[in-house]
Write an enzyme that holds these catalytic residues in place. Structure first.
Site, mmCIF file in Angstrom:
data_model
loop_
_atom_site.group_PDB
_atom_site.id
_atom_site.type_symbol
_atom_site.label_atom_id
_atom_site.label_comp_id
_atom_site.label_asym_id
_atom_site.label_seq_id
_atom_site.Cartn_x
_atom_site.Cartn_y
_atom_site.Cartn_z
ATOM 1 N NE ARG A 136 51.301 3.195 58.005
ATOM 2 C CZ ARG A 136 52.230 4.088 57.657
ATOM 3 N NH1 ARG A 136 53.519 3.792 57.770
ATOM 4 N NH2 ARG A 136 51.874 5.283 57.245
ATOM 5 C CB SER B 74 44.993 4.695 57.514
ATOM 6 O OG SER B 74 45.624 5.944 57.503
ATOM 7 C CD GLU C 156 47.302 1.286 59.272
ATOM 8 O OE1 GLU C 156 47.787 1.783 58.249
ATOM 9 O OE2 GLU C 156 47.113 1.926 60.321
HETATM 10 P P1 FAD Z 1 46.280 -1.372 69.972
HETATM 11 O O1 FAD Z 1 45.192 -0.909 69.092
HETATM 12 O O2 FAD Z 1 45.994 -1.519 71.414
HETATM 13 O O3 FAD Z 1 46.847 -2.749 69.396
HETATM 14 C C1 FAD Z 1 47.117 -2.860 68.016
HETATM 15 C C2 FAD Z 1 47.721 -4.248 67.750
HETATM 16 O O4 FAD Z 1 49.008 -4.342 68.382
HETATM 17 C C3 FAD Z 1 46.905 -5.388 68.344
HETATM 18 O O5 FAD Z 1 47.028 -6.503 67.487
HETATM 19 C C4 FAD Z 1 47.579 -5.675 69.677
HETATM 20 O O6 FAD Z 1 47.419 -7.011 70.115
HETATM 21 C C5 FAD Z 1 49.032 -5.401 69.351
HETATM 22 N N1 FAD Z 1 49.785 -4.897 70.502
HETATM 23 C C6 FAD Z 1 49.549 -3.745 71.184
HETATM 24 N N2 FAD Z 1 50.493 -3.592 72.143
HETATM 25 C C7 FAD Z 1 51.309 -4.664 72.051
HETATM 26 C C8 FAD Z 1 52.477 -5.087 72.767
HETATM 27 N N3 FAD Z 1 52.992 -4.367 73.754
HETATM 28 N N4 FAD Z 1 53.064 -6.262 72.405
HETATM 29 C C9 FAD Z 1 52.553 -7.018 71.408
HETATM 30 N N5 FAD Z 1 51.459 -6.665 70.690
HETATM 31 C C10 FAD Z 1 50.851 -5.503 71.019
HETATM 32 N N6 FAD Z 1 49.294 4.604 62.689
HETATM 33 C C11 FAD Z 1 50.385 4.961 61.985
HETATM 34 O O7 FAD Z 1 51.227 4.109 61.667
HETATM 35 N N7 FAD Z 1 50.588 6.242 61.587
HETATM 36 C C12 FAD Z 1 49.723 7.227 61.876
HETATM 37 O O8 FAD Z 1 49.950 8.376 61.521
HETATM 38 C C13 FAD Z 1 48.544 6.888 62.612
HETATM 39 N N8 FAD Z 1 47.619 7.829 62.877
HETATM 40 C C14 FAD Z 1 46.486 7.491 63.543
HETATM 41 C C15 FAD Z 1 45.523 8.485 63.785
HETATM 42 C C16 FAD Z 1 44.352 8.179 64.463
HETATM 43 C C17 FAD Z 1 43.341 9.273 64.720
HETATM 44 C C18 FAD Z 1 44.139 6.859 64.938
HETATM 45 C C19 FAD Z 1 42.897 6.539 65.723
HETATM 46 C C20 FAD Z 1 45.076 5.865 64.684
HETATM 47 C C21 FAD Z 1 46.251 6.168 63.983
HETATM 48 N N9 FAD Z 1 47.236 5.194 63.700
HETATM 49 C C22 FAD Z 1 48.370 5.538 63.010
HETATM 50 C C23 FAD Z 1 47.032 3.798 64.112
HETATM 51 C C24 FAD Z 1 47.466 3.508 65.597
HETATM 52 O O9 FAD Z 1 47.454 4.688 66.348
HETATM 53 C C25 FAD Z 1 48.848 2.882 65.687
HETATM 54 O O10 FAD Z 1 48.876 1.672 64.981
HETATM 55 C C26 FAD Z 1 49.275 2.619 67.136
HETATM 56 O O11 FAD Z 1 50.606 2.168 67.176
HETATM 57 C C27 FAD Z 1 48.382 1.612 67.854
HETATM 58 O O12 FAD Z 1 48.732 1.631 69.223
HETATM 59 P P2 FAD Z 1 47.769 1.047 70.312
HETATM 60 O O13 FAD Z 1 48.526 1.005 71.601
HETATM 61 O O14 FAD Z 1 46.502 1.780 70.328
HETATM 62 O O15 FAD Z 1 47.562 -0.441 69.765
HETATM 63 P P1 NAP Z 2 48.451 12.801 52.730
HETATM 64 O O1 NAP Z 2 49.523 13.758 53.124
HETATM 65 O O2 NAP Z 2 47.123 13.323 52.254
HETATM 66 O O3 NAP Z 2 49.023 11.791 51.668
HETATM 67 C C1 NAP Z 2 48.191 10.770 51.113
HETATM 68 C C2 NAP Z 2 49.021 9.510 50.983
HETATM 69 O O4 NAP Z 2 50.076 9.783 50.080
HETATM 70 C C3 NAP Z 2 49.617 9.131 52.303
HETATM 71 O O5 NAP Z 2 49.023 7.939 52.676
HETATM 72 C C4 NAP Z 2 51.113 9.014 52.060
HETATM 73 O O6 NAP Z 2 51.614 7.702 52.255
HETATM 74 C C5 NAP Z 2 51.314 9.338 50.599
HETATM 75 N N1 NAP Z 2 52.331 10.387 50.436
HETATM 76 C C6 NAP Z 2 52.140 11.733 50.493
HETATM 77 N N2 NAP Z 2 53.292 12.379 50.211
HETATM 78 C C7 NAP Z 2 54.222 11.441 50.009
HETATM 79 C C8 NAP Z 2 55.606 11.466 49.684
HETATM 80 N N3 NAP Z 2 56.258 12.624 49.511
HETATM 81 N N4 NAP Z 2 56.255 10.301 49.561
HETATM 82 C C9 NAP Z 2 55.619 9.132 49.730
HETATM 83 N N5 NAP Z 2 54.321 9.029 50.034
HETATM 84 C C10 NAP Z 2 53.618 10.152 50.161
HETATM 85 O O7 NAP Z 2 48.175 11.802 53.962
HETATM 86 P P2 NAP Z 2 47.368 12.038 55.308
HETATM 87 O O8 NAP Z 2 46.203 11.143 55.324
HETATM 88 O O9 NAP Z 2 47.174 13.494 55.582
HETATM 89 O O10 NAP Z 2 48.396 11.460 56.375
HETATM 90 C C11 NAP Z 2 49.609 12.121 56.627
HETATM 91 C C12 NAP Z 2 50.599 11.132 57.195
HETATM 92 O O11 NAP Z 2 50.109 10.596 58.427
HETATM 93 C C13 NAP Z 2 50.848 9.943 56.271
HETATM 94 O O12 NAP Z 2 52.207 9.599 56.353
HETATM 95 C C14 NAP Z 2 49.986 8.856 56.859
HETATM 96 O O13 NAP Z 2 50.535 7.558 56.676
HETATM 97 C C15 NAP Z 2 49.969 9.200 58.337
HETATM 98 N N6 NAP Z 2 48.687 8.759 58.931
HETATM 99 C C16 NAP Z 2 48.527 7.435 59.176
HETATM 100 C C17 NAP Z 2 47.370 6.964 59.758
HETATM 101 C C18 NAP Z 2 47.201 5.506 60.091
HETATM 102 O O14 NAP Z 2 46.271 5.166 60.797
HETATM 103 N N7 NAP Z 2 48.050 4.650 59.626
HETATM 104 C C19 NAP Z 2 46.343 7.857 60.071
HETATM 105 C C20 NAP Z 2 46.531 9.192 59.761
HETATM 106 C C21 NAP Z 2 47.715 9.642 59.202
HETATM 107 P P3 NAP Z 2 52.042 7.080 53.678
HETATM 108 O O15 NAP Z 2 50.757 6.788 54.371
HETATM 109 O O16 NAP Z 2 52.777 5.869 53.275
HETATM 110 O O17 NAP Z 2 52.884 8.066 54.392
#
Ligand code: FAD
Ligand code: NAP
Length: 338
Positions: free
Chosen positions: A165, A237, A333
């Site tokens: 991340r 998250s 995050e």
């Molecule tokens: P924004 O919120 O618009 O911006 C985020 C940051 O990036 C800001 O600092 C902004 O300035 C910068 N930024 C945006 N675009 C650019 C650009 N083109 N150049 C330079 N900087 C830029 N994240 C995960 O990693 N895994 C997941 O599974 C995941 N699941 C999610 C589920 C939900 C329901 C939600 C609401 C969010 C989730 N996220 C997840 C977080 C998010 O969706 C990601 O981080 C996504 O990449 C953000 O994209 P955005 O365009 O909305 O960014």
């Molecule tokens: P989950 O499956 O309930 O798992 C809980 C946590 O355990 C996750 O955060 C995941 O880490 C870790 N995990 C589970 N199995 C794993 C494995 N085999 N090896 C290593 N790490 C493991 O998680 P969840 O909330 O339903 O989300 C599912 C996936 O979507 C995850 O990968 C999560 O990162 C992603 N997600 C991200 C966001 C966001 O905003 N960043 C939001 C929703 C979902 P990791 O998070 O490192 O994968």
């Protein structure tokens, strides 16, 4: 010349639905419009922020400057060999639409990253990841426009310094570049990653699951656990999973034998932040006008569309109690503005 809209309400541009106003909002379609927006901010001596889908930001208060939203569109095959296709995609494209497009065109690798909100340009910023795949695994290079000079620079995968991340754009080059396009190396023959138990279980009935089936399973799991931001505002998250060393884990295990951890390398493990928050008693709770999601305690929701400051107050209470109970610091995050 792009249109600069004064006194712009950002509530619909952030998935946490925080009410906040920007001095100016401007949507840009290409590099030239982006340069004009950057010049405007510099000339007016205003701070700026670039957003895509607003799904990883918390607006603590009104933004006293220019909000630039990337709207650039376009996909181009830039190279191809027997096994791979290199696809260059404009930063303003919607992430999930890109995943669907690749599957429709028999290009594989992004299926585990289905249904992540936001834009293509933001995906490298925090190296989006889900279900065992990180976007760094697919990115070969990206283009980014330097805010100071307006010059477009190419970054190789290695020079993006991707980590969990994290990337150079959140560290040494924070706020210095706008990512304008990303190039992905996609497979012509799928190589599925079913390392996450939830995904494996969801596909257990299928002999030889297709990448489409993986995408559908990911979508189904996500829809069952995660609140839809369109209905229940959230940013996914709220905290990163903390990484601690093995010695610290051993100590925690004496009190919490069921603590959830995953190996990172020989010396470190990743703790499930959701488990820590749950065990600290926060799951389903409400405080300061925001809520902890009952299906996944790592997600904070803002059903009453409270201010960003209120959501951050809840986040701080959670950080304090997790630190007090486990001695572990939860790092947020999403990025906080201003
Ligand atoms: P924004 O919120 O618009 O911006 C985020 C940051 O990036 C800001 O600092 C902004 O300035 C910068 N930024 C945006 N675009 C650019 C650009 N083109 N150049 C330079 N900087 C830029 N994240 C995960 O990693 N895994 C997941 O599974 C995941 N699941 C999610 C589920 C939900 C329901 C939600 C609401 C969010 C989730 N996220 C997840 C977080 C998010 O969706 C990601 O981080 C996504 O990449 C953000 O994209 P955005 O365009 O909305 O960014
Ligand atoms: P989950 O499956 O309930 O798992 C809980 C946590 O355990 C996750 O955060 C995941 O880490 C870790 N995990 C589970 N199995 C794993 C494995 N085999 N090896 C290593 N790490 C493991 O998680 P969840 O909330 O339903 O989300 C599912 C996936 O979507 C995850 O990968 C999560 O990162 C992603 N997600 C991200 C966001 C966001 O905003 N960043 C939001 C929703 C979902 P990791 O998070 O490192 O994968």
């Amino acid at each position: 010349m792009p249109l600069f809209l004064p006194h712009f309400n950002l509530q619909k541009l952030n998935t946490l639905a925080v009410p906040a106003v920007a001095n100016f909002y401007v949507a840009v379609q290409d590099d030239d419009e982006l340069r004009e927006a950057l010049t405007f901010a510099r000339t007016e001596n205003l701070p700026l922020v670039v957003i895509g889908g607003g799904s990883n930001i918390v607006l603590r208060a009104d933004f006293p400057g220019v909000v630039i939203q990337l709207k650039s569109q376009g996909k181009e095959v830039v190279a191809e060999d027997e096994h791979f296709v290199w696809l260059k995609v404009a930063a303003g494209e919607n992430w999930h639409h890109l995943v669907e497009y690749t599957l429709d065109n028999a290009l594989y690798g992004l299926e585990n990253l289905s249904l992540i909100p936001g834009s293509v340009g933001a995906a490298p910023i925090q190296n989006i990841g889900a279900y065992g795949v990180e976007v760094k695994d697919l990115i070969t290079e990206l283009s980014a426009l330097e805010i100071r000079s307006g010059i477009v620079v190419n970054f190789t995968n290695e020079s993006c310094r991707f980590d969990y991340r994290d990337s150079i754009f959140k560290q040494a080059l924070k706020d210095q570049y706008v990512i304008t396009s990303v190039t992905f190396r996609l497979r012509k023959t799928a190589q599925l990653n079913l390392s996450y138990p939830a995904l494996r279980d969801a596909l257990a009935g299928l002999d030889n699951p297709s990448p489409q089936a993986v995408s559908e399973a990911v979508i189904a799991i996500r829809q069952s656990k995660l609140p839809d931001p369109a209905l229940t505002p959230n940013v996914g998250s709220f905290f990163k999973n903390p990484i601690i060393n093995l010695a610290q884990l051993q100590v925690l295990r004496t009190t919490y034998p069921d603590i959830v951890s995953y190996p990172v390398d020989t010396a470190r493990v990743k703790l499930a932040a959701g488990w820590l928050i749950d065990r600290a008693g926060w799951r389903g709770k409400e405080a300061a006008g925001a809520k902890v999601h009952a299906q996944q305690a790592l997600v904070l929701t803002n059903p009453d569309r409270a201010s960003g400051a209120r959501v951050l107050a809840l986040a701080e209470l959670i950080q304090q109690s997790v630190r007090a109970q486990f001695g572990v610091t939860l790092e947020m995050e999403p990025r906080v503005y201003p």
